[in-house]
Design a protein around this motif. Structure first.
Motif, PDB file in Angstrom:
ATOM      1  N   VAL A   7      37.720 -56.486 -71.227  1.00 22.33           N
ATOM      2  CA  VAL A   7      37.765 -55.080 -70.837  1.00 22.33           C
ATOM      3  C   VAL A   7      36.472 -54.660 -70.143  1.00 22.33           C
ATOM      4  N   GLY A   8      35.356 -55.147 -70.628  1.00 20.80           N
ATOM      5  CA  GLY A   8      34.051 -54.775 -70.097  1.00 20.80           C
ATOM      6  C   GLY A   8      32.965 -55.281 -71.025  1.00 20.80           C
ATOM      7  N   THR A   9      31.754 -54.833 -70.783  1.00 18.51           N
ATOM      8  CA  THR A   9      30.616 -55.223 -71.599  1.00 18.51           C
ATOM      9  C   THR A   9      29.900 -53.970 -72.066  1.00 18.51           C
ATOM     10  N   ILE A  10      29.658 -53.883 -73.361  1.00 20.11           N
ATOM     11  CA  ILE A  10      28.909 -52.763 -73.927  1.00 20.11           C
ATOM     12  C   ILE A  10      27.453 -53.191 -74.074  1.00 20.11           C
ATOM     13  N   THR A  11      26.539 -52.325 -73.670  1.00 22.20           N
ATOM     14  CA  THR A  11      25.115 -52.628 -73.769  1.00 22.20           C
ATOM     15  C   THR A  11      24.434 -51.647 -74.712  1.00 22.20           C
ATOM     16  N   GLU A  12      23.234 -52.015 -75.154  1.00 25.71           N
ATOM     17  CA  GLU A  12      22.438 -51.096 -75.970  1.00 25.71           C
ATOM     18  C   GLU A  12      22.218 -49.793 -75.213  1.00 25.71           C
ATOM     19  N   GLY A  13      21.995 -49.908 -73.909  1.00 24.02           N
ATOM     20  CA  GLY A  13      21.779 -48.716 -73.089  1.00 24.02           C
ATOM     21  C   GLY A  13      22.987 -47.791 -73.091  1.00 24.02           C
ATOM     22  N   ASP A  14      24.186 -48.358 -73.006  1.00 22.76           N
ATOM     23  CA  ASP A  14      25.401 -47.535 -73.055  1.00 22.76           C
ATOM     24  C   ASP A  14      25.443 -46.721 -74.349  1.00 22.76           C
ATOM     25  N   LEU A  15      25.142 -47.392 -75.455  1.00 25.16           N
ATOM     26  CA  LEU A  15      25.175 -46.736 -76.764  1.00 25.16           C
ATOM     27  C   LEU A  15      24.080 -45.680 -76.877  1.00 25.16           C
ATOM     28  N   LEU A  16      22.895 -46.008 -76.394  1.00 25.98           N
ATOM     29  CA  LEU A  16      21.771 -45.076 -76.454  1.00 25.98           C
ATOM     30  C   LEU A  16      22.053 -43.814 -75.648  1.00 25.98           C
ATOM     31  N   TRP A  17      22.534 -43.987 -74.402  1.00 31.31           N
ATOM     32  CA  TRP A  17      22.825 -42.826 -73.565  1.00 31.31           C
ATOM     33  C   TRP A  17      23.953 -41.984 -74.158  1.00 31.31           C
ATOM     34  N   PHE A  18      24.944 -42.634 -74.752  1.00 31.47           N
ATOM     35  CA  PHE A  18      26.040 -41.889 -75.379  1.00 31.47           C
ATOM     36  C   PHE A  18      25.508 -41.068 -76.553  1.00 31.47           C
ATOM     37  N   LEU A  19      24.650 -41.673 -77.380  1.00 32.56           N
ATOM     38  CA  LEU A  19      24.045 -40.938 -78.504  1.00 32.56           C
ATOM     39  C   LEU A  19      23.226 -39.758 -77.999  1.00 32.56           C
ATOM     40  N   LYS A  20      22.437 -39.983 -76.975  1.00 36.50           N
ATOM     41  CA  LYS A  20      21.568 -38.940 -76.432  1.00 36.50           C
ATOM     42  C   LYS A  20      22.363 -37.785 -75.824  1.00 36.50           C
ATOM     43  N   ASN A  21      23.429 -38.092 -75.113  1.00 40.56           N
ATOM     44  CA  ASN A  21      24.145 -37.074 -74.346  1.00 40.56           C
ATOM     45  C   ASN A  21      25.350 -36.465 -75.046  1.00 40.56           C
ATOM     46  N   SER A  22      25.606 -36.848 -76.299  1.00 33.90           N
ATOM     47  CA  SER A  22      26.764 -36.314 -77.025  1.00 33.90           C
ATOM     48  C   SER A  22      26.303 -35.280 -78.036  1.00 33.90           C
ATOM     49  N   GLU A  23      26.712 -34.053 -77.802  1.00 35.58           N
ATOM     50  CA  GLU A  23      26.366 -32.944 -78.683  1.00 35.58           C
ATOM     51  C   GLU A  23      26.830 -33.220 -80.118  1.00 35.58           C
ATOM     52  N   GLY A  24      25.932 -33.069 -81.071  1.00 35.24           N
ATOM     53  CA  GLY A  24      26.278 -33.228 -82.481  1.00 35.24           C
ATOM     54  C   GLY A  24      26.404 -34.659 -82.973  1.00 35.24           C
ATOM     55  N   LEU A  25      26.179 -35.626 -82.092  1.00 32.30           N
ATOM     56  CA  LEU A  25      26.278 -37.023 -82.504  1.00 32.30           C
ATOM     57  C   LEU A  25      24.909 -37.521 -82.962  1.00 32.30           C
ATOM     58  N   SER A  26      24.885 -38.089 -84.155  1.00 27.57           N
ATOM     59  CA  SER A  26      23.658 -38.689 -84.681  1.00 27.57           C
ATOM     60  C   SER A  26      24.025 -40.048 -85.261  1.00 27.57           C
ATOM     61  N   PHE A  27      23.014 -40.817 -85.606  1.00 24.95           N
ATOM     62  CA  PHE A  27      23.296 -42.131 -86.158  1.00 24.95           C
ATOM     63  C   PHE A  27      24.131 -42.013 -87.430  1.00 24.95           C
ATOM     64  N   GLN A  28      23.936 -40.948 -88.198  1.00 22.91           N
ATOM     65  CA  GLN A  28      24.670 -40.775 -89.454  1.00 22.91           C
ATOM     66  C   GLN A  28      26.182 -40.646 -89.252  1.00 22.91           C
ATOM     67  N   ASN A  29      26.628 -40.167 -88.103  1.00 26.37           N
ATOM     68  CA  ASN A  29      28.083 -40.037 -87.903  1.00 26.37           C
ATOM     69  C   ASN A  29      28.633 -40.969 -86.819  1.00 26.37           C
ATOM     70  N   THR A  30      27.916 -42.048 -86.521  1.00 25.02           N
ATOM     71  CA  THR A  30      28.403 -43.006 -85.519  1.00 25.02           C
ATOM     72  C   THR A  30      29.652 -43.749 -85.989  1.00 25.02           C
ATOM     73  N   HIS A  31      29.918 -43.713 -87.282  1.00 26.61           N
ATOM     74  CA  HIS A  31      31.128 -44.364 -87.800  1.00 26.61           C
ATOM     75  C   HIS A  31      32.393 -43.578 -87.445  1.00 26.61           C
ATOM     76  N   ARG A  32      32.236 -42.378 -86.915  1.00 20.44           N
ATOM     77  CA  ARG A  32      33.386 -41.537 -86.550  1.00 20.44           C
ATOM     78  C   ARG A  32      33.771 -41.662 -85.074  1.00 20.44           C
TER      79      ARG A  32
END
Length: 145
Positions: free
Chosen positions: A47-72
């Motif tokens: 399908v594609g490749t996920i990178t640390e950068g993809d995850l970091l930017w998603f965490l940074k740019n998603s309102e209300g998203l923190s490491f504590q709720n990444t399981h959601r």
């Protein structure tokens, strides 16, 4: 020389799916010390490749998203910044090398377009380095020495 010579088979590759959570993916990447992993569909297609950068930017740019709720949140929600292209197992070595110049690894697919493994750029470089070391000046053609 063909692509299969460099292939790291699927059974030895750490992969993930779009249904994996961000937390699962982060933990898996941390455990295996990888900065990027292939994403496969349920039927085994790349399908594609996920990178640390993809995850970091998603965490940074998603309102209300923190490491504590990444399981959601699943990987299906994460935009992929890189478009790592796969190569068919029977493709020319030139096709593989062209992609390896810009990708750390190249996903490999079979005749049914199913993911069968990867070729790491480092393996190609290591092979070329060994070939250069074993080549003596007496075997070089005119103009190469």
């Amino acid at each position: 020389m063909n692509i299969a010579f460099f292939l790291l088979p699927k059974s030895e590759v750490i992969t993930t799916t779009l249904q994996a959570t961000l937390r699962q993916t982060l933990e898996r990447m941390e455990y295996h010390r990888y900065t990027a992993v292939p994403i496969l569909s349920d039927d085994g297609h790349y399908v594609g490749t996920i990178t640390e950068g993809d995850l970091l930017w998603f965490l940074k740019n998603s309102e209300g998203l923190s490491f504590q709720n990444t399981h959601r949140h699943t990987l299906a929600e994460v935009p992929l910044r890189m478009n790592n292209k796969p190569v068919h197992i029977h493709a020319d070595m030139e096709d593989l090398i062209d992609l390896a110049k810009i990708q750390n690894f190249v996903p490999i697919v079979d005749d049914a377009d199913k993911f069968i493994g990867i070729v790491r750029r480092s393996e190609i470089i290591e092979y070329c380095a060994k070939q250069m070391m074993f080549r003596s000046p007496s075997t070089a053609t005119a103009g190469e020495v």
